[in-house]
Design a protein around this motif. Sequence first.
Motif, PDB file in Angstrom:
ATOM      1  N   LEU A   1      23.057  67.257  21.837  1.00  0.00           N
ATOM      2  CA  LEU A   1      24.215  67.533  22.679  1.00  0.00           C
ATOM      3  C   LEU A   1      25.009  66.268  22.975  1.00  0.00           C
ATOM      4  O   LEU A   1      26.243  66.288  22.972  1.00  0.00           O
ATOM      5  N   GLN A   2      24.310  65.178  23.247  1.00  0.00           N
ATOM      6  CA  GLN A   2      25.002  63.911  23.503  1.00  0.00           C
ATOM      7  C   GLN A   2      25.777  63.466  22.270  1.00  0.00           C
ATOM      8  O   GLN A   2      26.925  63.001  22.377  1.00  0.00           O
TER       9      GLN A   2
ATOM     10  N   LEU B   1      13.209  69.689  24.214  1.00  0.00           N
ATOM     11  CA  LEU B   1      14.321  69.469  25.144  1.00  0.00           C
ATOM     12  C   LEU B   1      14.997  68.134  24.886  1.00  0.00           C
ATOM     13  O   LEU B   1      16.225  68.034  24.900  1.00  0.00           O
ATOM     14  N   GLU B   2      14.188  67.110  24.655  1.00  0.00           N
ATOM     15  CA  GLU B   2      14.750  65.777  24.390  1.00  0.00           C
ATOM     16  C   GLU B   2      15.580  65.786  23.109  1.00  0.00           C
ATOM     17  O   GLU B   2      16.667  65.221  23.056  1.00  0.00           O
ATOM     18  N   ARG B   3      15.090  66.471  22.090  1.00  0.00           N
ATOM     19  CA  ARG B   3      15.810  66.578  20.824  1.00  0.00           C
ATOM     20  C   ARG B   3      17.146  67.306  21.031  1.00  0.00           C
ATOM     21  O   ARG B   3      18.194  66.873  20.540  1.00  0.00           O
ATOM     22  N   LYS B   4      17.133  68.386  21.804  1.00  0.00           N
ATOM     23  CA  LYS B   4      18.353  69.141  22.070  1.00  0.00           C
ATOM     24  C   LYS B   4      19.340  68.320  22.903  1.00  0.00           C
ATOM     25  O   LYS B   4      20.547  68.358  22.659  1.00  0.00           O
ATOM     26  N   ILE B   5      18.836  67.571  23.874  1.00  0.00           N
ATOM     27  CA  ILE B   5      19.706  66.723  24.705  1.00  0.00           C
ATOM     28  C   ILE B   5      20.368  65.651  23.852  1.00  0.00           C
ATOM     29  O   ILE B   5      21.573  65.391  23.977  1.00  0.00           O
ATOM     30  N   LEU B   6      19.607  65.035  22.959  1.00  0.00           N
ATOM     31  CA  LEU B   6      20.177  64.016  22.081  1.00  0.00           C
ATOM     32  C   LEU B   6      21.230  64.619  21.159  1.00  0.00           C
ATOM     33  O   LEU B   6      22.279  64.011  20.913  1.00  0.00           O
TER      34      LEU B   6
ATOM     35  N   TYR C   1      28.816  65.662  21.999  1.00  0.00           N
ATOM     36  CA  TYR C   1      29.771  65.305  23.035  1.00  0.00           C
ATOM     37  C   TYR C   1      30.552  64.056  22.643  1.00  0.00           C
ATOM     38  O   TYR C   1      31.777  64.017  22.750  1.00  0.00           O
TER      39      TYR C   1
END
Length: 100
Positions: free
Chosen positions: A19-20, A12-17, A23
């Motif tokens: 995505l950021q 999840l952390e990898r995917k959030i990073l 973005y």
Amino acid sequence: MLQDLENNFSELERKILALQKNYKSLTEKLTELNTEHEDLKKKYDEERRRNQVLAEEQKNIKLYSAISGNPEHNRLMKNHINRLVKEIDFCIAQLQNSGL
């Protein structure tokens, strides 16, 4: 079980990073495109004004050519004179209606 949770959180952390990062990249691209859009809009307005000036110059050249006796533009000259006469007649009619 605890190892699976840690793996899930890491994923999840990898995917959030990711995505950021995407973005941020997209917002930078949007800024670039907005700037380019404004530049193109300014260029368009300048070209449109230039086109209007050139069209007016072309009209004047044809009119001057007709005045100088160029047979190609005699009809243009006659139309221009007729338009001016109509405008003068309209002004005279307005003055007469206003009582002057």
